[in-house]
Design an enzyme around this catalytic site. Structure first.
Site, PDB file in Angstrom:
ATOM      1  N   ASP A  97      27.074  18.323  56.579  1.00 39.89           N
ATOM      2  CA  ASP A  97      25.918  18.099  55.723  1.00 39.89           C
ATOM      3  C   ASP A  97      25.192  19.432  55.524  1.00 39.89           C
ATOM      4  O   ASP A  97      24.923  20.160  56.485  1.00 39.89           O
ATOM      5  CB  ASP A  97      24.989  17.083  56.392  1.00 39.89           C
ATOM      6  CG  ASP A  97      23.780  16.751  55.558  1.00 39.89           C
ATOM      7  OD1 ASP A  97      23.943  16.116  54.510  1.00 39.89           O
ATOM      8  OD2 ASP A  97      22.664  17.135  55.968  1.00 39.89           O
TER       9      ASP A  97
ATOM     10  N   GLU B  46      28.876  20.626  52.239  1.00 40.82           N
ATOM     11  CA  GLU B  46      28.052  20.840  51.049  1.00 40.82           C
ATOM     12  C   GLU B  46      27.689  22.321  50.940  1.00 40.82           C
ATOM     13  O   GLU B  46      27.137  22.893  51.883  1.00 40.82           O
ATOM     14  CB  GLU B  46      26.784  19.999  51.121  1.00 40.82           C
ATOM     15  CG  GLU B  46      27.057  18.506  51.028  1.00 40.82           C
ATOM     16  CD  GLU B  46      25.788  17.688  51.160  1.00 40.82           C
ATOM     17  OE1 GLU B  46      25.571  16.803  50.306  1.00 40.82           O
ATOM     18  OE2 GLU B  46      25.014  17.928  52.106  1.00 40.82           O
TER      19      GLU B  46
END
Length: 703
Positions: A646, A675
């Protein structure tokens, strides 16, 4: 000598720094505090002569706050009624009373602890008061005021160097430290139980993990301070700037993550933290270099959650900053936490905290305590675990994955026994709709199952009886949330799910369904899980028993069952933030080494929250170590070979490459992706070279 408009007398002392000026029919009340903290202090105003009625309520809106600060102190602007902050509703006046009563308070605390009396005809319309004196003066006490300590804008980046951008008027910089957090600045003096040293011009080392400080002026720490940096780093630290007359004109607190790395990282990064084992004997280690050694760090042992058994002092290692204790075999499966005394920026005070282990591998329900557990114990392994061979999949570009939430996989699956819905064990059942669906995907070519966060989550009640789920009655929701009480006269006997189905059938456009969902928020188990508390422990609400080691065994059963379907497991990891920081109840890292693990604004010192919550700073060694160690633990102890990060861009590129290389040395099939967004306080490589999509090209790490 000085004369102010509205003051019938000349006054002496250094009042040249007074910036606040009263307008017509206004009084400026300067308030001088040694700690320079003027937040939330309010005025209670009440005319005494004549007594025409209070202007404010003592326990009212409390909005008559400090208007601003200067090098004298904080100041209030007192006007004639009407004024929006005068919540007692006084009648309009054209002139001040002869005597105006004033109380300066924060809640029920008064400082000074007295009613103050302003006689404008005698003192004029600029007056001064100290927090420990009831005397109103026409001039700053002692000929000078308190300089406010603003933000945490100074950065002690290595043993010898502090970086700071002071005001242009500053020609001398002084570092002050206080073991009891009592630093104040009054007149020419640094007050409180403190010591200080003048710094000289230095050279900015341009640290690669703090690129945003590359242009800051550097100040060299004298040898007498550098040689004692390990001790001084524990204390309240303030940098004071003086002008060419030697007058303090600016002050700020000091951030120390870079210093702590320079003092300890070389030795601490090689230490196995948390619980380690020699045969059946555990050793427990905690990195806490800023804990006060005179109080020490205490290991608290519990025979059961909430049942104290023993308190054991830990031993400190000066080189690494690690506290440790070697126990006995009888400690196995006992619960524990730590008590330590630290200075914390969050309260600007010395506090004693009791906190769980950031290296926990098992926990009591709702993370009340850590648990002494050996993950290699055979009773924590399902049959065949050690021999489990993961399915082959080829190269990273051959990966085909499916994202899934552990609870949602079976929460409403009627082919799963009720007691196993939403649990790890639901993955182990063969004759369910969920199993058939996953097996069909695997047979069609799926290679990986991506599980949303499965580490210990801060915002789920782990004990089922403490939650309100769709299967509970509407009455249970009314009992837990008074805002929902209007539902119960009509719907109390229905389950919440039945109510939602019934209402949707009757009127799909009704607002009631969304309202019910909002009333359930924070009461049920629905949570995507991007809310980390303890990174190395499986979430307890997905286990059939959240107390202790059941979560470990059942998590392994789940991984084994997924592999039996021909799938590898990806876990979603969230190292870019924690649920809480500072002295918050669910803050762990920031209550052990305050001011280190989170990422702080370079000026205010506030915890950055651009990710959503309390950002972490993996660019510093020990947060990076926690990230690396828990990732390797999931590889070695849970057979996880793929990781989705994340907000990976909030971690340094070099760090991601280093951790991947170490893990691929253990298992060459390990794969990372994450990400790569470019935003926040780290955007465009501002603090370090990030793991953004552009930067990660060619690394073998996907974005």
């Amino acid at each position: 000598m000085y004369a102010f408009s509205g003051n019938p007398r000349t006054v002496s002392g250094d009042v040249s720094a007074v910036q606040a000026r009263p307008g017509e029919n206004e009084v400026i009340l300067y308030y001088l505090r040694d700690d320079g903290n003027y937040a939330d202090w309010n005025l209670h105003l009440f005319p005494r002569e004549p007594a025409t009625g209070d202007w404010t309520n003592f326990s009212g809106a409390e909005t008559c706050v400090v208007e601003g600060t200067d090098s004298i102190g904080g100041y209030f602007r007192i006007t004639l009624p009407p004024n929006p902050c005068y919540d007692a509703g006084p009648d309009p006046l054209e002139a001040f009373p002869e005597v105006l009563g004033v109380v300066i308070h924060r809640g029920d605390t008064k400082e000074p602890n007295a009613d103050l009396l302003i006689r404008i005809a005698e003192t004029g319309n600029i007056v001064f008061v100290e927090s420990d004196s009831a005397e109103i003066s026409s001039a700053p006490p002692g000929g000078g005021g308190a300089v406010a300590i603003v933000g945490r804008a100074a950065h002690w980046v290595d043993r010898n160097t502090i970086l700071w951008e002071p005001d242009d008027s500053v020609v001398e910089v002084e570092l002050a430290w206080s073991p009891d957090a009592s630093i104040g600045i009054r007149g020419l003096d640094i007050t409180g139980n403190s010591e200080s040293a003048v710094l000289s011009a230095g050279t900015n080392p341009e640290p690669v993990n703090q690129l945003h400080l590359a242009d800051y002026p550097a100040f060299a720490v004298p040898a007498s301070v550098a040689d004692n940096a390990e001790e001084i780093a524990r204390y309240q630290l303030v940098l004071v700037g003086r002008d060419r007359f030697g007058i303090p004109v600016e002050a700020t607190f000091v951030q120390t993550p870079g210093l702590l790395d320079s003092l300890y990282a070389a030795n601490a990064t090689g230490v196995d933290l948390g619980v380690t084992w020699t045969g059946t004997t555990p050793t427990i280690r905690l990195w806490a270099p800023t804990a006060y050694p005179e109080d020490g760090v205490t290991l608290n042992l519990y025979s059961a959650p909430g049942v104290p058994e023993q308190q054991v002092p830990m031993t400190y290692d000066d080189a690494s900053g690690v506290w440790s204790v070697t126990g006995q075999s009888g400690w196995d499966r006992m619960y524990y936490d730590f008590t330590l005394t630290v200075y914390t920026y969050a309260a600007n005070a010395v506090v004693t905290n009791t906190v769980t282990d950031p290296y926990s591998v098992s926990l009591a329900a709702d993370s009340r305590h850590s648990q002494v557990v050996n993950l290699d114990d055979q009773d924590l392994k399902p049959a065949g675990w050690d021999e489990l061979a993961l399915p082959a999949y080829g190269e990273p570009e051959d990966i085909s994955l499916y994202e899934l939430h552990i609870r949602d996989f079976s929460a409403a699956d009627e082919t799963v026994p009720n007691e196993l819905r939403g649990k790890y064990k639901a993955f182990t059942l063969d004759n369910t709709d969920g199993h058939a669906h996953l097996q069909g995907l695997a047979d069609a070519g799926l290679t990986h199952l991506h599980l949303l966060p499965s580490f210990d989550i801060a915002t789920i009640e782990e004990v089922r009886a403490d939650r309100v789920e769709l299967e509970n009655t509407v009455q249970a929701l009314c009992d837990a949330n008074p805002a929902a009480a209007g539902l119960c006269p009509q719907y109390s006997a229905l389950t919440i799910r039945e109510l939602l189905v019934q209402e949707t059938a009757a009127d799909p456009t009704s607002d009631l369904q969304q309202q019910v969902v909002n009333w359930m928020r924070d009461l049920d188990g629905f949570n995507w899980g991007y809310d980390p508390w303890h990174y190395g422990v499986p979430e307890g609400s997905y286990a059939t028993d959240p107390e202790g080691v059941t979560r470990i065994y059942e998590y392994r059963e789940m991984i084994q069952a997924i592999a039996a379907k021909g799938l590898r497991t990806v876990i979603d990891v969230v190292y870019n933030h924690t649920n809480s920081s500072g002295q918050a109840e669910k803050s762990v890292l920031d209550r052990i080494v305050p001011g280190y693990y989170q990422r702080y604004n370079e000026d205010s010192g506030a915890v950055e929250t651009s990710t959503c919550c309390s950002n972490t700073a993996s660019e510093f060694a020990m947060m990076g170590k926690l990230m690396e160690d828990t990732l390797i633990q999931f590889l070695e102890d849970y057979k996880i070979t793929a990781y989705r990060f994340d907000l990976m861009s909030f971690h340094p590129k070099a760090q991601m490459e280093t951790i991947l290389a170490k893990m691929q040395a253990i298992d060459p099939s390990v794969y990372f992706y994450g990400e790569g967004w470019n935003f926040g306080e780290v955007a465009s490589d501002r603090r370090f070279v990030q793991s953004t999509q552009r930067n990660m090209a060619g690394t073998g790490i996907g974005t």
